[in-house]
Design a protein around this motif. Structure first.
Motif, PDB file in Angstrom:
ATOM      1  N   LYS A 205       2.207  -5.984  -6.403  1.00  0.00           N
ATOM      2  CA  LYS A 205       1.774  -5.038  -5.062  1.00  0.00           C
ATOM      3  C   LYS A 205       0.555  -5.889  -4.519  1.00  0.00           C
ATOM      4  O   LYS A 205       0.108  -6.788  -5.014  1.00  0.00           O
ATOM      5  CB  LYS A 205       1.153  -3.698  -5.493  1.00  0.00           C
ATOM      6  N   PHE A 206       0.075  -5.507  -3.095  1.00  0.00           N
ATOM      7  CA  PHE A 206      -0.718  -6.285  -2.447  1.00  0.00           C
ATOM      8  C   PHE A 206      -1.251  -5.271  -1.486  1.00  0.00           C
ATOM      9  O   PHE A 206      -0.997  -4.228  -1.328  1.00  0.00           O
ATOM     10  CB  PHE A 206      -0.165  -7.488  -1.561  1.00  0.00           C
ATOM     11  N   THR A 207      -2.803  -5.683  -1.107  1.00  0.00           N
ATOM     12  CA  THR A 207      -3.474  -5.153  -0.192  1.00  0.00           C
ATOM     13  C   THR A 207      -3.902  -6.266   0.895  1.00  0.00           C
ATOM     14  O   THR A 207      -4.108  -7.142   0.431  1.00  0.00           O
ATOM     15  CB  THR A 207      -4.555  -4.228  -0.740  1.00  0.00           C
ATOM     16  N   PHE A 208      -3.988  -5.649   2.052  1.00  0.00           N
ATOM     17  CA  PHE A 208      -4.561  -6.645   3.117  1.00  0.00           C
ATOM     18  C   PHE A 208      -5.465  -5.809   3.889  1.00  0.00           C
ATOM     19  O   PHE A 208      -5.332  -4.646   4.469  1.00  0.00           O
ATOM     20  CB  PHE A 208      -3.409  -7.205   4.161  1.00  0.00           C
ATOM     21  N   ASP A 209      -6.843  -6.037   3.835  1.00  0.00           N
ATOM     22  CA  ASP A 209      -8.046  -5.270   4.706  1.00  0.00           C
ATOM     23  C   ASP A 209      -8.094  -5.738   5.791  1.00  0.00           C
ATOM     24  O   ASP A 209      -8.382  -7.062   6.205  1.00  0.00           O
ATOM     25  CB  ASP A 209      -9.236  -5.567   3.774  1.00  0.00           C
ATOM     26  N   LEU A 210      -7.827  -4.805   6.876  1.00  0.00           N
ATOM     27  CA  LEU A 210      -7.669  -5.144   8.347  1.00  0.00           C
ATOM     28  C   LEU A 210      -9.165  -5.714   8.665  1.00  0.00           C
ATOM     29  O   LEU A 210      -9.184  -6.453   9.682  1.00  0.00           O
ATOM     30  CB  LEU A 210      -7.273  -3.926   8.914  1.00  0.00           C
ATOM     31  N   PHE A 215      -6.889 -10.669   1.480  1.00  0.00           N
ATOM     32  CA  PHE A 215      -5.358 -10.301   0.888  1.00  0.00           C
ATOM     33  C   PHE A 215      -5.486 -10.546  -0.428  1.00  0.00           C
ATOM     34  O   PHE A 215      -6.051 -11.601  -1.028  1.00  0.00           O
ATOM     35  CB  PHE A 215      -4.483 -11.411   1.556  1.00  0.00           C
ATOM     36  N   GLU A 216      -5.111  -9.464  -1.371  1.00  0.00           N
ATOM     37  CA  GLU A 216      -5.094  -9.577  -2.736  1.00  0.00           C
ATOM     38  C   GLU A 216      -3.742  -9.133  -3.306  1.00  0.00           C
ATOM     39  O   GLU A 216      -3.274  -8.000  -2.831  1.00  0.00           O
ATOM     40  CB  GLU A 216      -6.006  -8.601  -3.281  1.00  0.00           C
ATOM     41  N   THR A 217      -3.170  -9.610  -4.313  1.00  0.00           N
ATOM     42  CA  THR A 217      -1.931  -9.330  -4.868  1.00  0.00           C
ATOM     43  C   THR A 217      -2.302  -8.818  -6.442  1.00  0.00           C
ATOM     44  O   THR A 217      -3.169  -9.384  -7.075  1.00  0.00           O
ATOM     45  CB  THR A 217      -0.860 -10.429  -4.899  1.00  0.00           C
ATOM     46  N   GLU A 218      -1.555  -8.208  -7.138  1.00  0.00           N
ATOM     47  CA  GLU A 218      -1.603  -7.893  -8.343  1.00  0.00           C
ATOM     48  C   GLU A 218      -0.345  -7.507  -8.932  1.00  0.00           C
ATOM     49  O   GLU A 218       0.535  -6.774  -8.411  1.00  0.00           O
ATOM     50  CB  GLU A 218      -2.538  -6.488  -8.649  1.00  0.00           C
ATOM     51  N   ALA A 219       0.117  -7.921 -10.263  1.00  0.00           N
ATOM     52  CA  ALA A 219       1.199  -7.594 -11.071  1.00  0.00           C
ATOM     53  C   ALA A 219       1.089  -5.866 -11.484  1.00  0.00           C
ATOM     54  O   ALA A 219       0.203  -5.619 -12.043  1.00  0.00           O
ATOM     55  CB  ALA A 219       1.256  -8.460 -12.125  1.00  0.00           C
ATOM     56  N   TYR A 220       2.131  -5.408 -11.135  1.00  0.00           N
ATOM     57  CA  TYR A 220       2.221  -3.925 -11.872  1.00  0.00           C
ATOM     58  C   TYR A 220       3.287  -3.944 -12.794  1.00  0.00           C
ATOM     59  O   TYR A 220       3.292  -2.616 -13.536  1.00  0.00           O
ATOM     60  CB  TYR A 220       2.496  -2.856 -10.817  1.00  0.00           C
ATOM     61  N   TRP A 221       4.277  -4.825 -13.138  1.00  0.00           N
ATOM     62  CA  TRP A 221       5.178  -4.763 -14.216  1.00  0.00           C
ATOM     63  C   TRP A 221       5.539  -6.263 -14.681  1.00  0.00           C
ATOM     64  O   TRP A 221       5.301  -7.045 -14.151  1.00  0.00           O
ATOM     65  CB  TRP A 221       6.385  -4.203 -13.462  1.00  0.00           C
ATOM     66  N   ASP A 222       5.927  -6.329 -15.930  1.00  0.00           N
ATOM     67  CA  ASP A 222       6.202  -7.501 -16.407  1.00  0.00           C
ATOM     68  C   ASP A 222       7.352  -7.279 -17.718  1.00  0.00           C
ATOM     69  O   ASP A 222       7.083  -6.132 -18.207  1.00  0.00           O
ATOM     70  CB  ASP A 222       5.146  -8.372 -16.791  1.00  0.00           C
TER      71      ASP A 222
END
Length: 616
Positions: A205-210, A215-222
Motif C-alpha cells: 500500500k502507499f500514501t502520497f502527501d499532496l 511518497f511512501e510504500t509499505e508491505a501489508y501482506w507476505d
C-alpha cells in the motif's frame, strides 16, 4: 474490472481523454474523469469502466463517498457484502450495491488497515480531501497492475504504462530494464521499461502527501517463507479444510451481474475450478477451451472429457494461424512494455472468443506455484544431489558433457558449474545461457531472492515460494490481465485467493508432493468429483508452435525483422552471438525460439515506442 488513472500534473481535458482512450479496452462501458481543486493542488481522476457489479450509472467512477472521499478502483472485493453488513451496523449509509462504495466506507472506518479486510484482486487510489493525501494499494498476489510516476513533487498513476506515457515529455527508456527483460522475459517489479515509472509491488500500500510531495510504500501482506505457521492437522483434516476453502473462493467469484464462465484446459487446476463451479452454481456453467491444429499442441479433447463429465455448456475455440499472426502484430499495443511469454497469444485468442458469450471467466491460475505442480520442481530436487559433490568433480563432468553433440547435454554441462541448487534454479528461470546479453547489470539481483536463498524450508518449498513472488506475479498475472482486458473480459482466479495461498504455504511438503505425485492434495480434492483416469497423462503447457513456425511459416519474417541492421539497434545484446543462435534454430541444432520471440517482442516495442526517447 477496469482501468484507473490519476495525476497531480496539469493536463487539459483533451489530454486526459487521450490517456483514457489509450486503454479504453480495459473498460469500454463508461469513460469518466473528474477534476478536483483544493488550495494549490490540481488533481485529476479518470476511469474506464467494465461494468460487473451494480451496472447502474450510480456506481460509475470516479466515485465520491461522504463528499470528501474520491476513488478510482480496478478489480473486485469478493467479500464486500460481509464487510458492508459490519459497516451498516456501525452506522454507515450506502446508496449503491457496488463494492466500490464499501471500499470507501471501509477506508473511513479502518483507515489504511482497510486492505487487511479485503479479499479480492484490486488496485485502487483514494483521494482524501480532509487529509490531503492519496492512499492506495495493490492486491496481495499482484493480479491487478499499478504503475506510477513520482518526481518528488507530482504523482501520476495508471493501470497501464501507456496512459502515463502519453503527453509525458521527461521519460527515458531504461537500459537496465531491457537487460532484465532479456533474462526474465518480463520486467520484474518494481522496475518498468521507463526509468521514471515504477510498479507498486504486490501486497503493498502507499500514501502520497499532496502538501509535501512525499511518497511512501509499505508491505501489508507476505507469504510465510520463514515457516512460522506450519499446519498441525492430519492429511485428511487438511483435505477437508482445503475443500471448504476452495468452495468458498469459487462461489464468491461466481457472483456478478453479468454472465460468468470458466476457462477449462482439461488440466487439474481448471478442472477443479469448473467442478466446484458446477456444484455451487444454480445455473449451467459455460466452459471454454482452445483447440490447436498443430500435432502435439492440441489438448482440447481432455477439456471435452471433463466438460462431458461435469455436463457444462462447453465451447471449443479453434486457434487459427492467421488470427494468431494478427495478434502478434498488435501485441505491444495491449502489453504496453516488453513481455515475452508466448502463451500470451493463445490466452488472447481464448479471451477474444470467450468474451462473445460471457464478461467474467474463472481460471485455474496459481495451483502449480502453491501446490508444487511444475515438472521443474521435481527436476530441481533430483538435480540437487549433484551439488553434494565438490565443485572440482562437477567441473570435470561438465567438461565431458560439453563435448556432447546434443544441446540438452550442453545445458546440463553449464548447470554443473553453478555453486549450488539455488543458483541453478535461478538460472533456469532467467536463462542458463545468457552470454548473448551484453550488460553491466546483474540480472539476478532482485529483492525476491530472499524467498529462495535461506534455510527455513526445503528446496521444494523455497522454489515454490520464489515462483509465487516472481514467475506468478511478473509473468502469469501480467499475461492474464493484459490478455483478458484486451477484450474487456474479467478473469478471476479462485486458487489465487490469499486464503488458499496461505493454507497451501502452511502444509507439509508431503501433502503436496508425495511418492512422485505432484499437487497431491489438490488432485485428491478433484478426484472426489471427477474421475482420476481422465488426468492420467503428462502435464501439458499452453503455448503456440513457435518453434516450428520460426523455422518454416515465419522464417522470412524472423530473418527480416532480426536482420543485421535491426539487431544492431537492439540494446544490451551481443549481435554476433545472437546471429549464431538464430542460425542454430534455423538449421535445427538448437531450439532457440524463446530467444527469437523475446527479441521480436522487444524490437516491436522499440519500433512503436522508442522514437524520441533516450536510453539510459
Amino acid at each position: 474490472m477496469c482501468g484507473i488513472y490519476g495525476t497531480t500534473l496539469n493536463y487539459n481535458e483533451q489530454q486526459v481523454k487521450d490517456k483514457l482512450k489509450r486503454t479504453a479496452f480495459r473498460g469500454p462501458d463508461k469513460m469518466g474523469w473528474q477534476f478536483y481543486k483544493h488550495e494549490n493542488h490540481n488533481i485529476t481522476f479518470g476511469h474506464n469502466r467494465l461494468s460487473i457489479i451494480d451496472l447502474d450509472p450510480r456506481s460509475d467512477q470516479p466515485f465520491t463517498y461522504y463528499d470528501h472521499i474520491h476513488i478510482v478502483f480496478n478489480g473486485e472485493v469478493y467479500n464486500f457484502k460481509a464487510i458492508k453488513e459490519t459497516l451498516v451496523k456501525k452506522g454507515y449509509k450506502f446508496t449503491t450495491t457496488s463494492d466500490t462504495e464499501v471500499l470507501c466506507a471501509a477506508y473511513l472506518e479502518y483507515g489504511q488497515d482497510c486492505v487487511d479486510h479485503f479479499d479480492g484482486m484490486f488496485a485502487f487510489v483514494i483521494y482524501d480531501e480532509k487529509k490531503q493525501l492519496f492512499f492506495g494499494a495493490r492486491d496481495r498476489l499482484g493480479k491487478k497492475p499499478f504503475y506510477y510516476y513520482h518526481n518528488g513533487k507530482n504523482f501520476e498513476f495508471a493501470s497501464q504504462i501507456s496512459s502515463i506515457q502519453m503527453h509525458m515529455d521527461d521519460l527515458t527508456i531504461s537500459e537496465k530494464a531491457i537487460a532484465y527483460y532479456l533474462a526474465w522475459g518480463n520486467i520484474p517489479d518494481p522496475q518498468s521499461i521507463f526509468n521514471e515509472i515504477k510498479k507498486l509491488k504486490a501486497g503493498h500500500k502507499f500514501t502520497f502527501d499532496l502538501n509535501t510531495g512525499k511518497f511512501e510504500t509499505e508491505a501489508y501482506w507476505d507469504i510465510d517463507y520463514k515457516n512460522e505457521r506450519p499446519y498441525q492437522g492430519s492429511y485428511e483434516d487438511a483435505k477437508k479444510e482445503l475443500d471448504g476453502i476452495l468452495r468458498e473462493t469459487v462461489s464468491a467469484r461466481l457472483f456478478a451481474d453479468v454472465p460468468v464462465g470458466v476457462f477449462l484446459s482439461g488440466g487439474v487446476d481448471s478442472s477443479l475450478v469448473a467442478s466446484m463451479a458446477t456444484q455451487t452454481s444454480s445455473t449451467k456453467i459455460k466452459t471454454f477451451s482452445v483447440k490447436f491444429n498443430e500435432k502435439g499442441f492440441d489438448e482440447s479433447k481432455y477439456a471435452q472429457q471433463v466438460a462431458d463429465h461435469l455436463q457444462t455448456d462447453h465451447n471449443v475455440i479453434e486457434c487459427n494461424y492467421d488470427e494468431g499472426i494478427d495478434l502478434i502484430q498488435d501485441f505491444c499495443h495491449y502489453y504496453d512494455e516488453p513481455f515475452s511469454d508466448s502463451s500470451a497469444i493463445p490466452s488472447m485468442l481464448l479471451a477474444k472468443h470467450t468474451k462473445k458469450q460471457v464478461t467474467v471467466a474463472l481460471s485455474g491460475d496459481g495451483g502449480d506455484e502453491s501446490f508444487i505442480g511444475y515438472h521443474r520442481y521435481n527436476w530441481a530436487k533430483k538435480g540437487s544431489i549433484f551439488y553434494k559433490l565438490p565443485l572440482s568433480v562437477r567441473k570435470v563432468g561438465a567438461s565431458i558433457l560439453e563435448l556432447a553433440p546434443h544441446y540438452k547435454l550442453k545445458v546440463i554441462s553449464k548447470a554443473l558449474r553453478y555453486k549450488d541448487e539455488n543458483e541453478v534454479y535461478l538460472s533456469a528461470m532467467t536463462g542458463v545461457d545468457k552470454s548473448y546479453i551484453n550488460t553491466p547489470y546483474d540480472t539476478n539481483d532482485i529483492d525476491e531472492l530472499k524467498y529462495l536463498v535461506h534455510e527455513n524450508k526445503n528446496l521444494y518449498e523455497r522454489i515454490s515460494d520464489f515462483d509465487t513472488k516472481t514467475y506468478l506475479n511478473f509473468d502469469i498475472n501480467t499475461k492474464v490481465d493484459r490478455a483478458t482486458m484486451a477484450f474487456s473480459l474479467e478473469a478471476r482466479a479462485p486458487l489465487l485467493d490469499h486464503r488458499v495461498v496461505d493454507f497451501a504455504n502452511s502444509l507439509p511438503t508431503e501433502f503436496k508432493f508425495h511418492n512422485g505425485v505432484m499437487k497431491r492434495i489438490l488432485k485428491d480434492v478433484l478426484y472426489e468429483s471427477v474421475p482420476k483416469h481422465i488426468f492420467d497423462r503428462p502435464k501439458a503447457g499452453f503455448t503456440m508452435p513457435f518453434s516450428r513456425w520460426f523455422k518454416e511459416d515465419l522464417k522470412d519474417y524472423v530473418l527480416s525483422e532480426l536482420d543485421d541492421k535491426s539487431l544492431k539497434d537492439i540494446p544490451c545484446i551481443d549481435v554476433e552471438k545472437v546471429q549464431f543462435r538464430i542460425k542454430q534454430h534455423m538449421d535445427g541444432t538448437w531450439d532457440r525460439y524463446p530467444l527469437i520471440w523475446n527479441l521480436l517482442v522487444l524490437k516491436q516495442w522499440l519500433n512503436n515506442n522508442g522514437k524520441g526517447y533516450s536510453i539510459k
